[in-house]
Motif scaffolding. Structure first.
Motif, PDB file in Angstrom:
ATOM      1  N   ALA A 180       0.823  -1.160  -0.037  1.00  0.00           N
ATOM      2  CA  ALA A 180      -0.038   0.051   0.015  1.00  0.00           C
ATOM      3  C   ALA A 180       0.861   1.184   0.055  1.00  0.00           C
ATOM      4  O   ALA A 180       0.487   2.405  -0.554  1.00  0.00           O
ATOM      5  CB  ALA A 180      -0.958  -0.014   1.066  1.00  0.00           C
ATOM      6  N   ASP A 181       1.977   1.228   0.777  1.00  0.00           N
ATOM      7  CA  ASP A 181       2.817   2.659   0.706  1.00  0.00           C
ATOM      8  C   ASP A 181       3.415   2.699  -0.580  1.00  0.00           C
ATOM      9  O   ASP A 181       3.341   4.088  -0.957  1.00  0.00           O
ATOM     10  CB  ASP A 181       3.954   2.302   1.800  1.00  0.00           C
ATOM     11  N   GLU A 182       3.772   1.883  -1.488  1.00  0.00           N
ATOM     12  CA  GLU A 182       4.340   1.987  -2.867  1.00  0.00           C
ATOM     13  C   GLU A 182       3.325   2.687  -3.706  1.00  0.00           C
ATOM     14  O   GLU A 182       3.741   3.381  -4.554  1.00  0.00           O
ATOM     15  CB  GLU A 182       4.966   0.671  -3.071  1.00  0.00           C
ATOM     16  N   LEU A 183       2.378   2.063  -3.559  1.00  0.00           N
ATOM     17  CA  LEU A 183       1.139   2.284  -4.278  1.00  0.00           C
ATOM     18  C   LEU A 183       0.748   3.796  -4.071  1.00  0.00           C
ATOM     19  O   LEU A 183       0.405   4.854  -4.949  1.00  0.00           O
ATOM     20  CB  LEU A 183       0.009   1.519  -4.319  1.00  0.00           C
ATOM     21  N   ALA A 184       0.820   4.328  -2.681  1.00  0.00           N
ATOM     22  CA  ALA A 184       0.603   5.628  -2.401  1.00  0.00           C
ATOM     23  C   ALA A 184       1.155   6.609  -3.083  1.00  0.00           C
ATOM     24  O   ALA A 184       1.222   7.827  -3.559  1.00  0.00           O
ATOM     25  CB  ALA A 184       0.206   5.641  -0.942  1.00  0.00           C
ATOM     26  N   LEU A 185       2.595   6.108  -2.972  1.00  0.00           N
ATOM     27  CA  LEU A 185       3.694   7.244  -3.554  1.00  0.00           C
ATOM     28  C   LEU A 185       3.575   7.242  -5.004  1.00  0.00           C
ATOM     29  O   LEU A 185       3.907   8.492  -5.799  1.00  0.00           O
ATOM     30  CB  LEU A 185       5.216   6.385  -3.094  1.00  0.00           C
ATOM     31  N   ALA A 186       3.307   6.181  -5.581  1.00  0.00           N
ATOM     32  CA  ALA A 186       3.048   6.191  -6.927  1.00  0.00           C
ATOM     33  C   ALA A 186       1.748   7.098  -7.393  1.00  0.00           C
ATOM     34  O   ALA A 186       1.629   8.137  -8.224  1.00  0.00           O
ATOM     35  CB  ALA A 186       2.813   4.861  -7.781  1.00  0.00           C
ATOM     36  N   ALA A 187       0.974   7.060  -6.599  1.00  0.00           N
ATOM     37  CA  ALA A 187      -0.602   7.966  -6.872  1.00  0.00           C
ATOM     38  C   ALA A 187      -0.244   9.309  -6.776  1.00  0.00           C
ATOM     39  O   ALA A 187      -0.536  10.292  -7.456  1.00  0.00           O
ATOM     40  CB  ALA A 187      -1.652   7.283  -5.828  1.00  0.00           C
ATOM     41  N   ALA A 188       0.671   9.683  -5.772  1.00  0.00           N
ATOM     42  CA  ALA A 188       0.833  11.175  -5.240  1.00  0.00           C
ATOM     43  C   ALA A 188       1.835  11.608  -6.496  1.00  0.00           C
ATOM     44  O   ALA A 188       1.388  12.814  -7.066  1.00  0.00           O
ATOM     45  CB  ALA A 188       1.644  11.275  -4.055  1.00  0.00           C
ATOM     46  N   GLN A 189       2.504  10.904  -7.058  1.00  0.00           N
ATOM     47  CA  GLN A 189       3.401  11.291  -8.455  1.00  0.00           C
ATOM     48  C   GLN A 189       2.620  11.678  -9.521  1.00  0.00           C
ATOM     49  O   GLN A 189       2.817  12.570 -10.322  1.00  0.00           O
ATOM     50  CB  GLN A 189       4.522  10.316  -8.638  1.00  0.00           C
ATOM     51  N   MET A 190       1.526  10.730  -9.774  1.00  0.00           N
ATOM     52  CA  MET A 190       0.602  10.763 -10.755  1.00  0.00           C
ATOM     53  C   MET A 190      -0.377  12.143 -10.565  1.00  0.00           C
ATOM     54  O   MET A 190      -1.119  12.354 -11.542  1.00  0.00           O
ATOM     55  CB  MET A 190      -0.075   9.476 -10.844  1.00  0.00           C
ATOM     56  N   GLY A 191      -0.357  12.552  -9.522  1.00  0.00           N
ATOM     57  CA  GLY A 191      -1.500  13.655  -9.357  1.00  0.00           C
ATOM     58  C   GLY A 191      -2.905  13.067  -8.814  1.00  0.00           C
ATOM     59  O   GLY A 191      -3.896  13.842  -9.144  1.00  0.00           O
ATOM     60  N   ILE A 192      -2.974  11.777  -8.120  1.00  0.00           N
ATOM     61  CA  ILE A 192      -4.408  11.314  -7.738  1.00  0.00           C
ATOM     62  C   ILE A 192      -4.137  10.937  -6.410  1.00  0.00           C
ATOM     63  O   ILE A 192      -3.212  10.694  -5.725  1.00  0.00           O
ATOM     64  CB  ILE A 192      -4.743  10.034  -8.901  1.00  0.00           C
ATOM     65  N   ASP A 193      -5.389  10.595  -5.952  1.00  0.00           N
ATOM     66  CA  ASP A 193      -5.204  10.404  -4.450  1.00  0.00           C
ATOM     67  C   ASP A 193      -5.332   9.008  -3.921  1.00  0.00           C
ATOM     68  O   ASP A 193      -4.846   8.774  -2.885  1.00  0.00           O
ATOM     69  CB  ASP A 193      -6.879  10.871  -3.791  1.00  0.00           C
ATOM     70  N   ARG A 194      -5.115   8.083  -4.846  1.00  0.00           N
ATOM     71  CA  ARG A 194      -5.041   6.730  -4.567  1.00  0.00           C
ATOM     72  C   ARG A 194      -4.864   5.621  -5.947  1.00  0.00           C
ATOM     73  O   ARG A 194      -5.548   6.128  -6.779  1.00  0.00           O
ATOM     74  CB  ARG A 194      -6.171   6.185  -3.621  1.00  0.00           C
TER      75      ARG A 194
END
Length: 208
Positions: A88-102
């Motif tokens: 979950a923590d890695e997906l959260a980092l990827a989401a933040a870089q993409m500009g989405i919430d999750r």
């Protein structure tokens, strides 16, 4: 000519990191039961040697694709991608870089979400995952992000540009998209059970 038993020019071994074990737990179990790769929450995962029963990626073999340019596309080969594992923590980092919430794990076809083990996507090939219920999975390697999974994510953000999001996922999720594994010892995996990663000795093979 007989070689000397202890040649003076014997190669120097690279630095060898000792084996170790890291404990974590399963925070979600999911399966692709609808004839496509997106997954959904299930009560448990029943594992056979072919993978998860009824899952889209189950089977002893699979067809080669863009990940295997050394084979003609569609070549039957060993299925080392039976199980998709994310954190979950890695997906959260990827989401933040993409500009989405999750990024929900089911959007990208994940079967297991594991917490408590740092850098899940960097777990080396050959690592064994020993689950509390008796299942053992063997990691093949990291799961490179692709445009298909990116497009699946984009469907959940219709207000954003689909192509940009799909391309953004490929970049943002590099080495954050988890790992793929195959079943070494079958059984049942339940949400919440403990898992231990056994990381074998590691070294960097010297290039000469």
């Amino acid at each position: 000519m007989t070689l000397p038993m202890f040649p003076a020019d014997a190669p120097v071994l690279p630095e060898i990191k000792p084996a170790r074990r890291i404990k974590g737990h399963v925070s979600a179990v999911l399966a692709a039961l609808g004839g496509d790769f997106p997954t959904q929450d299930v009560a448990h995962l029943t594992m056979g040697f072919d993978g998860i029963e009824g899952d889209y990626h189950a089977g002893p073999t699979r067809k080669s694709g863009g990940r295997e340019p050394w084979y003609p596309r569609g070549t039957e080969m060993r299925n080392e991608r039976q199980i998709s594992i994310v954190a979950a923590d890695e997906l959260a980092l990827a989401a933040a870089q993409m500009g989405i919430d999750r990024i929900d794990p089911e959007w990208i076809g994940a079967n297991l979400v594991i917490d408590g083990i740092a850098l899940v996507s960097m777990l080396p090939p050959r690592t064994q995952l020993f689950f509390e219920g008796g299942v053992t999975l063997r990691i093949d390697g990291d799961n490179g992000p692709c445009l298909i999974a990116g497009a699946s994510i984009a469907k959940n953000f219709p207000e954003m540009d689909e192509t940009s999001l799909a391309l953004g996922f490929v970049k943002a999720a590099k080495r954050r998209r988890g790992v793929v594994a195959w079943v070494e010892k079958p059984g049942v995996i339940n949400k919440g059970e403990a898992v231990t990663a056994h990381i074998w000795e590691q070294w960097i093979y010297p290039v000469r």
